[in-house]
Design an enzyme around this catalytic site. Structure first.
Site, PDB file in Angstrom:
ATOM      1  N   GLY A  20       0.637  -1.108   0.161  1.00 22.61           N
ATOM      2  CA  GLY A  20      -0.157  -0.156  -0.009  1.00 22.61           C
ATOM      3  C   GLY A  20       0.895   1.098   0.206  1.00 22.61           C
ATOM      4  CB  SER A 141      -3.592 -12.459  -2.948  1.00 23.00           C
ATOM      5  OG  SER A 141      -2.541 -13.526  -2.609  1.00 23.00           O
ATOM      6  CE1 TYR A 154      -4.569 -12.621   2.382  1.00 22.32           C
ATOM      7  CE2 TYR A 154      -3.548 -14.358   0.727  1.00 22.32           C
ATOM      8  CZ  TYR A 154      -3.940 -12.885   1.237  1.00 22.32           C
ATOM      9  OH  TYR A 154      -3.198 -11.839   0.578  1.00 22.32           O
TER      10      TYR A 154
END
Length: 264
Positions: A20, A141, A154
């Site tokens: 980020g 991801s 996740y």
């Protein structure tokens, strides 16, 4: 290729460190007015100062808020009511055996990784649509396509984020607003460096060897044989945020070193 984001305001969630932060720095370097976000004022101030030090001409500010909560999202929206570029990078991960994942684990990871993104996109996307230009970027991801057995929840949350991105692309078709997901692989962030350092200490080896072992055991299909640098992820994000990417929407853009076996 000249990427010029002057006059564009960008909000990057979870941008005080790691991917980020690299994206926020990259967008600022391209001329965007960037809003850094994080949970604490100290972390936000540190990130803003770091970008300003490296890029004295950068236009960068910060908002401290817990964006995994409705209240935190409301605080951000109150301070930054509109944006031309929204990068949803906020996310958490953690290893836990599949059969030990309980309802709380699933609810927590979805709230942070998916609901927070949907909540803020719901606000910023209609404003972009009314203006006739905008960029939604969701940091997913490679685990969305290559579900890791050590953290299934996740991977599923990142797959949901990819689906969210595709859904927004369809909802915004023909408006001048694009929506895309970016899929990083293992990346050398502060948290991953600490993780590899722990593995190195436990194995009595140096960090470079620990990284190689981790990849061989957990991501054996990698084609680059190393963790990516955050800036390598940010380079793609900056392009996707720019006017040059106008024909790219609804895409899952991989920057994961070739881990995913599928050619597309």
């Amino acid at each position: 290729m000249n990427i010029d984001l002057a006059g564009k305001r960008a909000v990057v969630t979870g941008s005080t460190a790691g991917i980020g932060f690299a994206i926020a720095k990259g967008l600022a370097g391209a001329g965007a007015d960037v809003v850094v976000t994080g949970r604490t004022q100290a972390a936000v101030d540190k990130a803003v100062a770091a970008i300003a030090t490296q890029q004295p001409d950068a236009k960068v500010s910060g908002v401290a808020a817990d964006l995994a909560t409705p209240e935190g999202a409301a605080d951000l929206i109150a301070e930054v009511p509109q944006a031309d570029i929204f990068v949803s990078n906020l996310g958490i991960y953690g290893a836990k055996p599949a059969f030990e994942l309980d309802d709380a684990d699933w609810a927590h990871i979805f709230n942070v990784n998916v609901t927070s993104a949907a909540r803020l996109a719901r606000h910023y996307a209609p404003i972009m649509k009314d203006k006739g230009w905008g960029r939604l970027i969701f940091i997913s991801s490679e685990s969305a396509q290559n579900i890791p057995v050590e953290m299934i929840h996740y991977g599923v949350s990142k797959a949901a984020l990819q689906a969210l991105s595709r859904g927004y692309a369809k909802a915004l078709a023909g408006t001048g607003v694009t929506s895309n997901a970016i899929l990083p692989g293992p990346t050398r962030t502060e948290s991953s460096v600490a993780f590899i350092a722990d593995l190195a200490r436990e194995g009595g080896i140096d960090p470079a060897e620990a990284e190689s072992r981790f990849l061989a055991e957990n991501r054996p299909s990698t084609l680059i044989g190393r963790f990516a640098a955050p800036e390598e992820i940010a380079n793609l994000a900056v392009y996707v945020a720019s006017p040059l990417s106008s024909a790219t929407t609804g895409a899952a853009l991989r920057v994961e070193g070739g881990i995913v076996e599928s050619p597309s």
